[in-house]
Design a protein around this motif. Structure first.
Motif, PDB file in Angstrom:
ATOM      1  N   ASP A 136     -13.001 -37.272  55.322  1.00 44.48           N
ATOM      2  CA  ASP A 136     -12.497 -36.490  56.459  1.00 44.48           C
ATOM      3  C   ASP A 136     -13.430 -36.585  57.658  1.00 44.48           C
ATOM      4  N   GLN A 137     -14.722 -36.766  57.366  1.00 45.15           N
ATOM      5  CA  GLN A 137     -15.701 -36.974  58.447  1.00 45.15           C
ATOM      6  C   GLN A 137     -16.744 -37.967  57.968  1.00 45.15           C
ATOM      7  N   GLY A 138     -17.471 -38.543  58.927  1.00 44.53           N
ATOM      8  CA  GLY A 138     -18.583 -39.419  58.581  1.00 44.53           C
ATOM      9  C   GLY A 138     -18.187 -40.874  58.540  1.00 44.53           C
ATOM     10  N   GLU A 139     -19.167 -41.680  58.162  1.00 42.66           N
ATOM     11  CA  GLU A 139     -18.978 -43.125  58.202  1.00 42.66           C
ATOM     12  C   GLU A 139     -19.401 -43.740  56.874  1.00 42.66           C
ATOM     13  N   ILE A 140     -18.643 -44.745  56.424  1.00 43.48           N
ATOM     14  CA  ILE A 140     -18.996 -45.455  55.194  1.00 43.48           C
ATOM     15  C   ILE A 140     -18.987 -46.951  55.485  1.00 43.48           C
ATOM     16  N   ILE A 141     -20.066 -47.613  55.096  1.00 47.73           N
ATOM     17  CA  ILE A 141     -20.155 -49.062  55.280  1.00 47.73           C
ATOM     18  C   ILE A 141     -20.383 -49.692  53.906  1.00 47.73           C
ATOM     19  N   VAL A 142     -19.607 -50.716  53.587  1.00 48.98           N
ATOM     20  CA  VAL A 142     -19.757 -51.454  52.329  1.00 48.98           C
ATOM     21  C   VAL A 142     -19.883 -52.929  52.687  1.00 48.98           C
ATOM     22  N   GLY A 143     -21.055 -53.509  52.487  1.00 44.96           N
ATOM     23  CA  GLY A 143     -21.283 -54.908  52.879  1.00 44.96           C
ATOM     24  C   GLY A 143     -21.032 -55.056  54.374  1.00 44.96           C
ATOM     25  N   ASP A 144     -20.144 -55.977  54.709  1.00 45.42           N
ATOM     26  CA  ASP A 144     -19.836 -56.195  56.130  1.00 45.42           C
ATOM     27  C   ASP A 144     -18.694 -55.317  56.613  1.00 45.42           C
ATOM     28  N   PHE A 145     -18.167 -54.474  55.751  1.00 52.16           N
ATOM     29  CA  PHE A 145     -16.979 -53.699  56.112  1.00 52.16           C
ATOM     30  C   PHE A 145     -17.340 -52.287  56.555  1.00 52.16           C
ATOM     31  N   LYS A 146     -16.823 -51.905  57.713  1.00 55.24           N
ATOM     32  CA  LYS A 146     -16.888 -50.514  58.138  1.00 55.24           C
ATOM     33  C   LYS A 146     -15.662 -49.843  57.539  1.00 55.24           C
ATOM     34  N   VAL A 147     -15.850 -49.257  56.362  1.00 57.16           N
ATOM     35  CA  VAL A 147     -14.707 -48.793  55.570  1.00 57.16           C
ATOM     36  C   VAL A 147     -13.903 -47.734  56.314  1.00 57.16           C
ATOM     37  N   THR A 148     -14.601 -46.908  57.078  1.00 50.64           N
ATOM     38  CA  THR A 148     -13.929 -45.790  57.736  1.00 50.64           C
ATOM     39  C   THR A 148     -12.926 -46.237  58.798  1.00 50.64           C
ATOM     40  N   ASN A 149     -13.130 -47.414  59.365  1.00 47.12           N
ATOM     41  CA  ASN A 149     -12.171 -47.865  60.397  1.00 47.12           C
ATOM     42  C   ASN A 149     -11.339 -49.053  59.938  1.00 47.12           C
ATOM     43  N   LEU A 150     -11.295 -49.264  58.640  1.00 46.07           N
ATOM     44  CA  LEU A 150     -10.690 -50.496  58.150  1.00 46.07           C
ATOM     45  C   LEU A 150      -9.171 -50.494  58.330  1.00 46.07           C
ATOM     46  N   LYS A 151      -8.653 -51.604  58.830  1.00 50.78           N
ATOM     47  CA  LYS A 151      -7.195 -51.755  58.944  1.00 50.78           C
ATOM     48  C   LYS A 151      -6.631 -51.968  57.541  1.00 50.78           C
ATOM     49  N   ALA A 152      -5.397 -51.531  57.350  1.00 48.70           N
ATOM     50  CA  ALA A 152      -4.753 -51.670  56.040  1.00 48.70           C
ATOM     51  C   ALA A 152      -4.782 -53.127  55.570  1.00 48.70           C
ATOM     52  N   SER A 153      -4.625 -54.043  56.509  1.00 54.86           N
ATOM     53  CA  SER A 153      -4.575 -55.460  56.132  1.00 54.86           C
ATOM     54  C   SER A 153      -5.922 -55.962  55.606  1.00 54.86           C
ATOM     55  N   GLN A 154      -7.000 -55.224  55.903  1.00 57.38           N
ATOM     56  CA  GLN A 154      -8.337 -55.641  55.464  1.00 57.38           C
ATOM     57  C   GLN A 154      -8.716 -55.079  54.089  1.00 57.38           C
ATOM     58  N   ILE A 155      -7.960 -54.087  53.630  1.00 58.47           N
ATOM     59  CA  ILE A 155      -8.339 -53.408  52.376  1.00 58.47           C
ATOM     60  C   ILE A 155      -8.440 -54.387  51.193  1.00 58.47           C
ATOM     61  N   PRO A 156      -7.495 -55.314  51.023  1.00 61.73           N
ATOM     62  CA  PRO A 156      -7.648 -56.258  49.896  1.00 61.73           C
ATOM     63  C   PRO A 156      -8.935 -57.065  49.966  1.00 61.73           C
ATOM     64  N   TYR A 157      -9.397 -57.372  51.163  1.00 61.87           N
ATOM     65  CA  TYR A 157     -10.638 -58.155  51.296  1.00 61.87           C
ATOM     66  C   TYR A 157     -11.851 -57.315  50.899  1.00 61.87           C
ATOM     67  N   LEU A 158     -11.831 -56.037  51.252  1.00 61.03           N
ATOM     68  CA  LEU A 158     -12.893 -55.129  50.793  1.00 61.03           C
ATOM     69  C   LEU A 158     -12.886 -55.078  49.263  1.00 61.03           C
ATOM     70  N   ARG A 159     -11.699 -54.902  48.693  1.00 59.03           N
ATOM     71  CA  ARG A 159     -11.608 -54.700  47.241  1.00 59.03           C
ATOM     72  C   ARG A 159     -12.002 -55.946  46.459  1.00 59.03           C
ATOM     73  N   ARG A 160     -11.876 -57.108  47.072  1.00 60.64           N
ATOM     74  CA  ARG A 160     -12.316 -58.334  46.398  1.00 60.64           C
ATOM     75  C   ARG A 160     -13.812 -58.352  46.164  1.00 60.64           C
ATOM     76  N   LYS A 161     -14.531 -57.621  46.971  1.00 61.51           N
ATOM     77  CA  LYS A 161     -15.994 -57.582  46.839  1.00 61.51           C
ATOM     78  C   LYS A 161     -16.437 -56.605  45.760  1.00 61.51           C
ATOM     79  N   ILE A 162     -15.475 -55.800  45.259  1.00 62.90           N
ATOM     80  CA  ILE A 162     -15.830 -54.686  44.379  1.00 62.90           C
ATOM     81  C   ILE A 162     -15.154 -54.841  43.021  1.00 62.90           C
ATOM     82  N   GLY A 163     -15.953 -54.732  41.956  1.00 59.05           N
ATOM     83  CA  GLY A 163     -15.400 -54.705  40.600  1.00 59.05           C
ATOM     84  C   GLY A 163     -15.412 -53.269  40.120  1.00 59.05           C
TER      85      GLY A 163
END
Ligand SMILES: Nc1ncnc2c1ncn2[C@@H]1O[C@H](COP(=O)(O)OP(=O)(O)OP(=O)(O)O)[C@@H](O)[C@H]1O
Ligand SMILES: [Mg+2]
Length: 218
Positions: free
Chosen positions: A54-81
């Motif tokens: 609801d507030q704050g910022e989250i960064i995972v690798g090169d992804f700014k998760v908090t502002n991520l476009k829906a189309s980018q979500i699969p690319y984020l998830r590929r980095k995560i097991g």
């Protein structure tokens, strides 16, 4: 690898995480602990974007998760097991197919070798053609780990990875997760079970009533 800055998460009126900030570096293995209901699973879900803060910022690798476009979500998830209890094995598919599924969806090449390599790492190469129901609980959890590592993720999220396992099997599973970390994968383990990190030299992040209490080690 993972940065939380002043993250706040509500479920309706319930404030689960209050102003959480921390950083996990590439290659670390970190435990997230705290009593039941303290928000450990929620914290992992925020990293994976199964929940949004609801507030704050989250960064995972090169992804700014908090502002991520829906189309980018699969690319984020590929980095995560993920080793999560609600991602169960599919009972009417073989061990091989359970591990292969994400590669098949992504239409990857050389699936057979990748799957067999992952199964070899969890010492289950010989069970590739079995169905999950004939495997022991520990073997099933090793299949879940193979499924999580098959696409060579940079980050593994493990939520109570030893739940429902006897102490010896739990130790073997933790050894396996440690080996995966030593090969370079960043690992975050959420657990309320103190035995898992009793003698560890690893970093422990404790959450209590939505606040973060960080420790260097036990
Ligand atoms: N989808 C949801 N909707 C509403 N409330 C939720 C939801 N998910 C979790 N909660 C609530 O948020 C709080 C934190 O839950 P969470 O599952 O993150 O805790 P946890 O630390 O993982 O607990 P446990 O050790 O039992 O696994 C709990 O009070 C829970 O009831
Ligand atoms: Mg939980």
């Amino acid at each position: 690898m993972v940065i939380f800055k002043n993250v706040v998460k509500y479920y309706e009126n319930l404030k689960v995480l209050r102003d959480i900030s921390f950083q996990i570096n590439r290659g670390e293995l970190v435990y997230i602990t705290g009593p039941t209901g303290s928000g450990k699973t929620t914290l992992l879900k925020l990293i994976y974007l199964a929940e949004k803060p609801d507030q704050g910022e989250i960064i995972v690798g090169d992804f700014k998760v908090t502002n991520l476009k829906a189309s980018q979500i699969p690319y984020l998830r590929r980095k995560i097991g993920v080793i999560f209890q609600d991602f169960k094995l599919i009972q009417n598919m073989t061990v091989f197919d359970n591990v292969a599924i994400s590669l098949i969806i992504r239409k990857e090449k050389d699936i057979k070798n990748q799957v067999l390599e992952a199964l070899k790492k969890v010492h289950l190469r010989h069970k590739a053609d079995c169905y999950p129901k004939i495997l022991s609980g520990g073997e099933q959890q090793r299949v879940v780990i193979a499924r999580a590592i098959v696409s060579k993720p940079e980050l593994i999220l493990a939520d109570e990875p030893t739940a429902n396992l006897d102490p010896n099997t739990a130790t073997a599973i933790m050894q396996l997760i440690n080996e995966i970390n030593l090969q370079g994968t960043t690992v975050i383990i959420a657990t309320h079970y103190r035995e898992l990190f009793r003698n560890t030299w690893r970093r422990i992040i404790r959450i209590d009533e939505g606040n973060l209490i960080e420790k260097a080690a036990q």
